[in-house]
Every structure is written in C-alpha cells, then in structure tokens.
Design a protein around this motif. Structure first.
Motif, PDB file in Angstrom:
ATOM      1  N   GLN A   1      45.170  31.345  51.839  1.00 25.49           N
ATOM      2  CA  GLN A   1      44.496  31.696  50.516  1.00 25.49           C
ATOM      3  C   GLN A   1      45.842  32.359  49.740  1.00 25.49           C
ATOM      4  O   GLN A   1      46.422  33.215  50.129  1.00 25.49           O
ATOM      5  CB  GLN A   1      43.543  32.679  50.923  1.00 25.49           C
ATOM      6  CG  GLN A   1      42.196  32.283  51.537  1.00 25.49           C
ATOM      7  CD  GLN A   1      41.060  33.164  51.615  1.00 25.49           C
ATOM      8  OE1 GLN A   1      41.185  34.408  51.485  1.00 25.49           O
ATOM      9  NE2 GLN A   1      39.826  32.397  51.673  1.00 25.49           N
ATOM     10  N   VAL A   2      45.685  32.046  48.368  1.00 26.85           N
ATOM     11  CA  VAL A   2      46.744  32.285  47.505  1.00 26.85           C
ATOM     12  C   VAL A   2      45.857  33.165  46.281  1.00 26.85           C
ATOM     13  O   VAL A   2      45.072  32.258  45.724  1.00 26.85           O
ATOM     14  CB  VAL A   2      47.503  31.102  47.027  1.00 26.85           C
ATOM     15  CG1 VAL A   2      48.665  31.658  45.943  1.00 26.85           C
ATOM     16  CG2 VAL A   2      48.473  30.649  48.124  1.00 26.85           C
ATOM     17  N   TYR A   3      46.406  34.086  45.795  1.00 28.15           N
ATOM     18  CA  TYR A   3      45.947  34.917  44.762  1.00 28.15           C
ATOM     19  C   TYR A   3      47.065  35.450  43.731  1.00 28.15           C
ATOM     20  O   TYR A   3      48.221  35.824  44.284  1.00 28.15           O
ATOM     21  CB  TYR A   3      45.268  36.343  45.350  1.00 28.15           C
ATOM     22  CG  TYR A   3      44.307  36.042  46.444  1.00 28.15           C
ATOM     23  CD1 TYR A   3      42.824  35.269  45.950  1.00 28.15           C
ATOM     24  CD2 TYR A   3      44.409  36.436  47.624  1.00 28.15           C
ATOM     25  CE1 TYR A   3      41.905  35.316  47.012  1.00 28.15           C
ATOM     26  CE2 TYR A   3      43.442  36.051  48.683  1.00 28.15           C
ATOM     27  CZ  TYR A   3      42.205  35.625  48.151  1.00 28.15           C
ATOM     28  OH  TYR A   3      41.072  35.353  49.230  1.00 28.15           O
ATOM     29  N   PHE A   4      46.714  35.272  42.715  1.00 31.27           N
ATOM     30  CA  PHE A   4      47.488  35.896  41.527  1.00 31.27           C
ATOM     31  C   PHE A   4      46.704  37.076  40.879  1.00 31.27           C
ATOM     32  O   PHE A   4      45.486  37.068  40.842  1.00 31.27           O
ATOM     33  CB  PHE A   4      47.745  34.764  40.691  1.00 31.27           C
ATOM     34  CG  PHE A   4      48.855  33.671  41.332  1.00 31.27           C
ATOM     35  CD1 PHE A   4      50.151  33.856  41.244  1.00 31.27           C
ATOM     36  CD2 PHE A   4      48.074  32.439  41.847  1.00 31.27           C
ATOM     37  CE1 PHE A   4      50.917  32.779  41.785  1.00 31.27           C
ATOM     38  CE2 PHE A   4      48.824  31.638  42.357  1.00 31.27           C
ATOM     39  CZ  PHE A   4      50.557  31.533  42.305  1.00 31.27           C
ATOM     40  N   TYR A   5      47.636  37.813  40.400  1.00 32.14           N
ATOM     41  CA  TYR A   5      46.893  39.005  39.624  1.00 32.14           C
ATOM     42  C   TYR A   5      47.626  39.241  38.418  1.00 32.14           C
ATOM     43  O   TYR A   5      48.869  39.096  38.207  1.00 32.14           O
ATOM     44  CB  TYR A   5      47.184  40.343  40.413  1.00 32.14           C
ATOM     45  CG  TYR A   5      46.787  40.214  41.991  1.00 32.14           C
ATOM     46  CD1 TYR A   5      45.177  40.824  42.387  1.00 32.14           C
ATOM     47  CD2 TYR A   5      47.354  39.642  42.897  1.00 32.14           C
ATOM     48  CE1 TYR A   5      44.625  40.663  43.377  1.00 32.14           C
ATOM     49  CE2 TYR A   5      46.841  39.621  44.371  1.00 32.14           C
ATOM     50  CZ  TYR A   5      45.485  40.035  44.428  1.00 32.14           C
ATOM     51  OH  TYR A   5      44.788  39.918  45.517  1.00 32.14           O
ATOM     52  N   GLY A   6      46.619  39.632  37.184  1.00 32.09           N
ATOM     53  CA  GLY A   6      47.245  39.592  35.751  1.00 32.09           C
ATOM     54  C   GLY A   6      46.281  40.231  34.933  1.00 32.09           C
ATOM     55  O   GLY A   6      45.247  40.618  35.530  1.00 32.09           O
ATOM     56  N   LEU A   7      46.304  39.963  33.806  1.00 34.30           N
ATOM     57  CA  LEU A   7      45.407  40.179  32.672  1.00 34.30           C
ATOM     58  C   LEU A   7      44.988  39.001  32.223  1.00 34.30           C
ATOM     59  O   LEU A   7      45.511  37.933  31.702  1.00 34.30           O
ATOM     60  CB  LEU A   7      46.031  40.967  31.667  1.00 34.30           C
ATOM     61  CG  LEU A   7      46.447  42.372  31.953  1.00 34.30           C
ATOM     62  CD1 LEU A   7      47.023  43.043  30.617  1.00 34.30           C
ATOM     63  CD2 LEU A   7      45.217  43.237  32.497  1.00 34.30           C
ATOM     64  N   CYS A   8      43.231  38.674  32.114  1.00 35.45           N
ATOM     65  CA  CYS A   8      42.736  37.678  31.585  1.00 35.45           C
ATOM     66  C   CYS A   8      42.950  37.653  30.039  1.00 35.45           C
ATOM     67  O   CYS A   8      43.545  38.705  29.505  1.00 35.45           O
ATOM     68  CB  CYS A   8      41.575  37.582  31.882  1.00 35.45           C
ATOM     69  SG  CYS A   8      40.103  39.063  31.121  1.00 35.45           S
TER      70      CYS A   8
END
Length: 138
Positions: free
Chosen positions: A124-131
């Motif tokens: 499972q790969v997750y990226f984090y940031g601002l929409c």
C-alpha cells in the motif's frame, strides 16, 4: 453484485441487508469513508443499524476481499470499494483521501523481494500533501 453474492455463498457467510448496504455504499463512491461516515450515511435508510454492525460488516467485507481497508495515519481506518492495487494521496489539511490513477507500484513487490528474504504479497502506497483547495487557500 453477482460476484458479491457468489463470494458470500462460497464462504458460507450470511448475506444480510446491512452488509449489502455497506458494500453498495462503498461501491457508489470514490471517497474513502470511515466507518462512522458510512454509518451516518446509512442511518436514514437503516435507522436500527448500529455503528458496531457497520464495523462488523466492514470487517467481513475486508476479509473476503470485496473492499480494502486503508490507514493514512489518522488513527482510524478508511475503506475503499476499489480493490485493485493503487496508491492513495492524503491531504494533511482537510483529510481528504483520493485514489491516484494511472500509476502502479506493483513492480515494487518484486523489487523488495529481491532485496529481502520476504515473500511480498501486496503493498500500500500513500502520499501526503495539500489538495488543490487547501493549497489555494494558503
């Protein structure tokens, strides 16, 4: 829906209206709701269904492989009706979670297997940031 019914028959599991409702809800949205969100969405149509029933239905649906459980680090799980392997992106401001389409990380399974002594089953790969909305607001 035929596949859904068939899986429950094969696994000798009871096909309850609540399990069907939770599954249909997840299949009808691209969002990644929590159990509480699903519970609130189904309350009007299923007023006697408890939050515990929603959690139990989700557990069964994950176990039989009809939905996936995702954990983006909020201290609660989210659920996805799309069971094909795909990465997710999480907005750290509004907590929105979206699928990332058109990118596959399945090659990583073999790559990790080549560098460890593990038999890799999935990832499972997750990226984090601002929409975009949150980014524009800043």
């Amino acid at each position: 829906m035929d596949n859904f019914t068939q899986i429950f028959k094969e696994k000798k599991l009871k096909l309850t209206p609540q399990r069907i409702a939770v599954y249909k809800y997840l299949m009808s949205t691209k969002e990644h709701p929590s159990a509480e969100t699903i519970y609130n969405a189904l309350q009007e149509e299923y007023p006697t269904m408890s939050l515990a029933t929603v959690y139990k239905a989700l557990k069964v649906l994950v176990e039989v492989g009809l939905i996936q459980e995702i954990n983006v680090g909020e201290g609660t799980f989210r659920y996805d009706g799309n069971i094909a392997p795909h990465p997710h992106v999480h907005c750290i401001n509004c907590l929105r979670v979206d699928d990332i389409e058109g990118i596959s990380f399945s090659f990583l399974n073999d790559e990790v297997k080549n560098h460890t002594n593990y038999n890799i089953l999935t990832n499972q790969v997750y990226f984090y940031g601002l929409c975009q909305c949150c980014n524009n607001a800043k």
